[in-house]
Design an enzyme around this catalytic site. Structure first.
Site, mmCIF file in Angstrom:
data_model
loop_
_atom_site.group_PDB
_atom_site.id
_atom_site.type_symbol
_atom_site.label_atom_id
_atom_site.label_comp_id
_atom_site.label_asym_id
_atom_site.label_seq_id
_atom_site.Cartn_x
_atom_site.Cartn_y
_atom_site.Cartn_z
ATOM 1 N N ASN A 132 -3.128 8.482 4.779
ATOM 2 C CA ASN A 132 -1.818 8.035 5.614
ATOM 3 C C ASN A 132 -1.841 7.575 7.196
ATOM 4 O OD1 ASN A 132 -1.246 7.034 2.805
ATOM 5 N ND2 ASN A 132 0.162 9.608 2.652
ATOM 6 N N HIS A 176 -6.159 -5.743 -2.855
ATOM 7 C CA HIS A 176 -6.617 -5.935 -1.048
ATOM 8 C C HIS A 176 -7.382 -6.945 -0.769
ATOM 9 C CE1 HIS A 176 -8.848 -1.515 -1.482
ATOM 10 N NE2 HIS A 176 -7.052 -2.044 -1.639
ATOM 11 N N GLU A 236 2.827 14.085 3.446
ATOM 12 C CA GLU A 236 1.569 13.264 2.805
ATOM 13 C C GLU A 236 1.525 12.345 3.508
ATOM 14 O OE1 GLU A 236 3.194 11.005 -0.846
ATOM 15 O OE2 GLU A 236 3.946 12.985 -1.429
ATOM 16 N N GLY A 292 4.965 10.848 -7.945
ATOM 17 C CA GLY A 292 5.264 9.621 -9.102
ATOM 18 C C GLY A 292 5.896 9.694 -7.249
ATOM 19 N N PRO A 337 -7.654 7.780 -3.820
ATOM 20 C CA PRO A 337 -9.538 7.603 -4.677
ATOM 21 C C PRO A 337 -9.323 7.301 -3.100
ATOM 22 C CG PRO A 337 -7.586 5.568 -5.018
ATOM 23 C CD PRO A 337 -6.473 6.700 -4.892
ATOM 24 N N HIS A 372 0.721 4.000 -2.277
ATOM 25 C CA HIS A 372 0.518 5.568 -2.243
ATOM 26 C C HIS A 372 1.409 6.625 -2.336
ATOM 27 C CE1 HIS A 372 -3.054 4.632 0.714
ATOM 28 N NE2 HIS A 372 -3.317 4.328 -0.060
ATOM 29 N N ASP A 373 2.879 6.454 -2.779
ATOM 30 C CA ASP A 373 4.569 7.277 -2.858
ATOM 31 C C ASP A 373 3.779 7.175 -4.270
ATOM 32 O OD1 ASP A 373 6.335 8.347 -3.092
ATOM 33 O OD2 ASP A 373 7.664 6.123 -3.386
ATOM 34 N N ARG A 401 0.839 -1.360 -0.335
ATOM 35 C CA ARG A 401 -0.298 -0.003 -0.033
ATOM 36 C C ARG A 401 0.972 1.288 0.001
ATOM 37 N NH1 ARG A 401 -3.390 2.633 4.359
ATOM 38 N NH2 ARG A 401 -4.843 3.714 3.254
HETATM 39 C C1 HEM Z 1 -8.503 1.174 -6.167
HETATM 40 C C2 HEM Z 1 -9.221 2.435 -5.492
HETATM 41 C C3 HEM Z 1 -8.036 1.925 -3.856
HETATM 42 C C4 HEM Z 1 -9.245 2.673 -2.598
HETATM 43 C C5 HEM Z 1 -10.126 3.045 -2.407
HETATM 44 C C6 HEM Z 1 -8.193 1.811 -1.648
HETATM 45 C C7 HEM Z 1 -8.717 2.478 -0.457
HETATM 46 C C8 HEM Z 1 -7.904 1.595 1.073
HETATM 47 C C9 HEM Z 1 -8.379 2.005 2.089
HETATM 48 C C10 HEM Z 1 -9.057 2.699 2.441
HETATM 49 C C11 HEM Z 1 -7.701 1.151 2.958
HETATM 50 C C12 HEM Z 1 -7.765 0.750 4.351
HETATM 51 C C13 HEM Z 1 -7.378 1.127 4.949
HETATM 52 C C14 HEM Z 1 -6.786 1.144 6.589
HETATM 53 O O1 HEM Z 1 -8.626 2.410 7.661
HETATM 54 O O2 HEM Z 1 -6.413 0.955 7.340
HETATM 55 C C15 HEM Z 1 -6.544 0.168 1.657
HETATM 56 C C16 HEM Z 1 -5.830 -0.788 2.432
HETATM 57 C C17 HEM Z 1 -5.234 -1.671 1.920
HETATM 58 N N1 HEM Z 1 -4.292 -0.922 -0.329
HETATM 59 FE FE1 HEM Z 1 -6.154 0.491 -1.268
HETATM 60 N N2 HEM Z 1 -7.400 0.764 -2.343
HETATM 61 C C18 HEM Z 1 -7.181 1.208 -3.395
HETATM 62 C C19 HEM Z 1 -6.296 0.463 -3.845
HETATM 63 C C20 HEM Z 1 -5.055 -0.321 -3.521
HETATM 64 C C21 HEM Z 1 -4.136 -0.965 -4.952
HETATM 65 C C22 HEM Z 1 -3.774 0.057 -5.946
HETATM 66 C C23 HEM Z 1 -3.417 -1.601 -3.684
HETATM 67 C C24 HEM Z 1 -2.293 -1.815 -4.017
HETATM 68 C C25 HEM Z 1 -2.237 -2.594 -5.483
HETATM 69 C C26 HEM Z 1 -3.841 -1.442 -2.499
HETATM 70 C C27 HEM Z 1 -2.907 -1.819 -1.541
HETATM 71 C C28 HEM Z 1 -3.654 -2.022 -0.255
HETATM 72 C C29 HEM Z 1 -3.486 -2.468 1.301
HETATM 73 C C30 HEM Z 1 -2.456 -3.848 0.985
HETATM 74 C C31 HEM Z 1 -4.455 -2.274 1.357
HETATM 75 C C32 HEM Z 1 -3.712 -3.339 3.503
HETATM 76 C C33 HEM Z 1 -2.691 -2.176 4.238
HETATM 77 C C34 HEM Z 1 -2.070 -3.068 5.399
HETATM 78 O O3 HEM Z 1 -2.969 -3.637 5.809
HETATM 79 O O4 HEM Z 1 -1.891 -2.292 6.492
HETATM 80 N N3 HEM Z 1 -5.625 -0.598 -2.564
HETATM 81 N N4 HEM Z 1 -6.968 0.438 0.650
#
Ligand code: HEM
Ligand code: NAG
Ligand code: NAG
Length: 327
Positions: free
Chosen positions: A94, A193, A88, A72, A163, A66-67, A62
């Protein structure tokens, strides 16, 4: 000038041009001669972090996303805030949810001992994200390196580039298109996810106050919603409450995410929304059925994301400490 001498001059010019371009773009094996152990050291530190807490792999994947989506892949997400700047990492997007910073710090410390001033923080993060995909069972990929570190990090740029979980499919598609990523790549990368967790605060409106009503999102599977409500009580603002995003295998990079989405158990609106469009729903189905295919596409999309807006050549700097710009 003799033709022999002229030829030599030609070769020198050709060499210089090549040398220039090698140093102004990314290349696999970039540190082979300057810091042979670079990728090995990062992989070791990812493994050490993962042994202590499997969640750091999700955190690093993640963090790389986010980076790369904000200024970029320039390690801007790693900079600490200062007296005069909110960085950031202190945007509510974050902080406090982003994790794994200590893995980057540990790798950087070892790399500065081993080869001072050579390996950028942006490359360390790109390697660490790849290693995290691999260690959780996804497919690895060669990471071209040579990124340099930015000197600017603004909390105000995070919300405008990343997003939110409330986005619908058209908003997600536009957001990714703005970064040069296709709708299919958006669906593929959403599969990130399949590992990690979410804080209750990121989705609790779907449970208790959906779209300004006082009830739950009717598109969310009722049994799953009930379970989520137990883990995330109404009105609680406890920032430590978290739930796994793919409860069946939260530390494995598999196609489980797409099975969740198909069962109306996608945690965010941005997950569920992939079923509301014919093209993205088709992708969800294909990925759910063919885990190997998805892992291959995921590796390719991660690689593409890792090249977004990079600083190369003489741009930026090689930070001595990933948390602060060089003085
Ligand atoms: C498509 C749009 C996306 C949205 C709206 C989104 C949103 C989120 C949100 C709200 C969380 C939970 C954060 C928290 O409350 O702890 C999350 C977690 C996460 N996201 Fe996304 N995300 C998106 C795309 C991505 C992408 C492209 C990746 C990587 C390829 C990614 C990887 C992750 C991972 C691995 C977690 C878990 C982080 C952790 O366990 O610490 N996400 N995301
Ligand atoms: C997505 O949201 C935007 C902004 O709220 C809205 O204009 C658009 O119609 C929505 N698209 C879909 C497919 O629901
Ligand atoms: C949200 O509420 C508005 C008005 O209250 C309504 O027009 C809209 O269709 C609702 N959206 C969803 C996704 O339920």
């Amino acid at each position: 000038m003799s033709s022999k001498k002229l030829c030599l001059v030609c070769w020198v010019v050709v060499f210089l041009v090549c040398f220039q371009s090698v140093h102004s773009q990314l290349a696999v094996g970039f540190y082979t001669s300057s810091c042979k152990m670079a990728e090995f050291i990062v992989k070791t530190e990812v493994r050490n972090g993962f042994i202590k807490n499997k969640g750091v792999a999700a955190g690093l994947v993640r963090m790389h996303f986010h980076d790369c989506f904000v200024r970029g892949c320039d390690a801007s997400v790693l900079l600490d805030s200062t007296a005069s700047n909110t960085a950031e990492k202190d945007s509510p997007v974050n902080n406090p949810s982003l994790r794994g910073f200590e893995v980057i710090d540990n790798a950087k410390a070892r790399l500065e001992t081993e080869c001072k001033g050579i390996v950028s923080c942006a490359d360390i993060l790109a390697f660490a994200a790849r290693d995290s995909v691999e260690i959780t069972g996804g497919f690895g990929y060669d990471v071209p390196a040579g990124r340099r570190d930015g000197r600017v990090s603004l909390a105000s740029e995070v919300l405008t580039n990343l997003p939110p979980p409330t986005f619908n499919v058209s908003q997600l598609t536009t957001n990714f298109a703005n970064k040069g990523l296709s709708q299919e790549e958006m669906v593929t990368l959403s599969g990130g996810h399949t590992i990690g967790r979410s804080h209750c605060t990121s989705f609790s409106s779907r449970l208790y106050n959906f779209n300004g009503t006082t009830s739950q999102d009717p598109t969310l599977d009722a049994a799953y919603a009930a379970r989520l409500k137990q883990m995330c009580p109404q009105g609680s603002t406890d920032p430590s409450l978290v739930v796994p995003m793919n409860p069946a295998s939260p530390a494995t990079t598999d196609a489980g995410y797409y099975l969740d989405v198909l069962a109306n158990r996608g945690l965010f609106t941005s997950d569920h929304t992939l079923l509301t469009n014919a093209a993205t729903a088709t992708q969800v189905n294909i990925n759910a059925r063919d885990s190997i295919l998805w892992k291959r596409k995921f590796a390719a999309a991660m690689l593409k994301m890792s090249k977004l807006g990079v600083l190369t050549g003489n741009a930026g700097e090689i930070r001595a400490n990933c948390r602060v710009i060089n003085s």
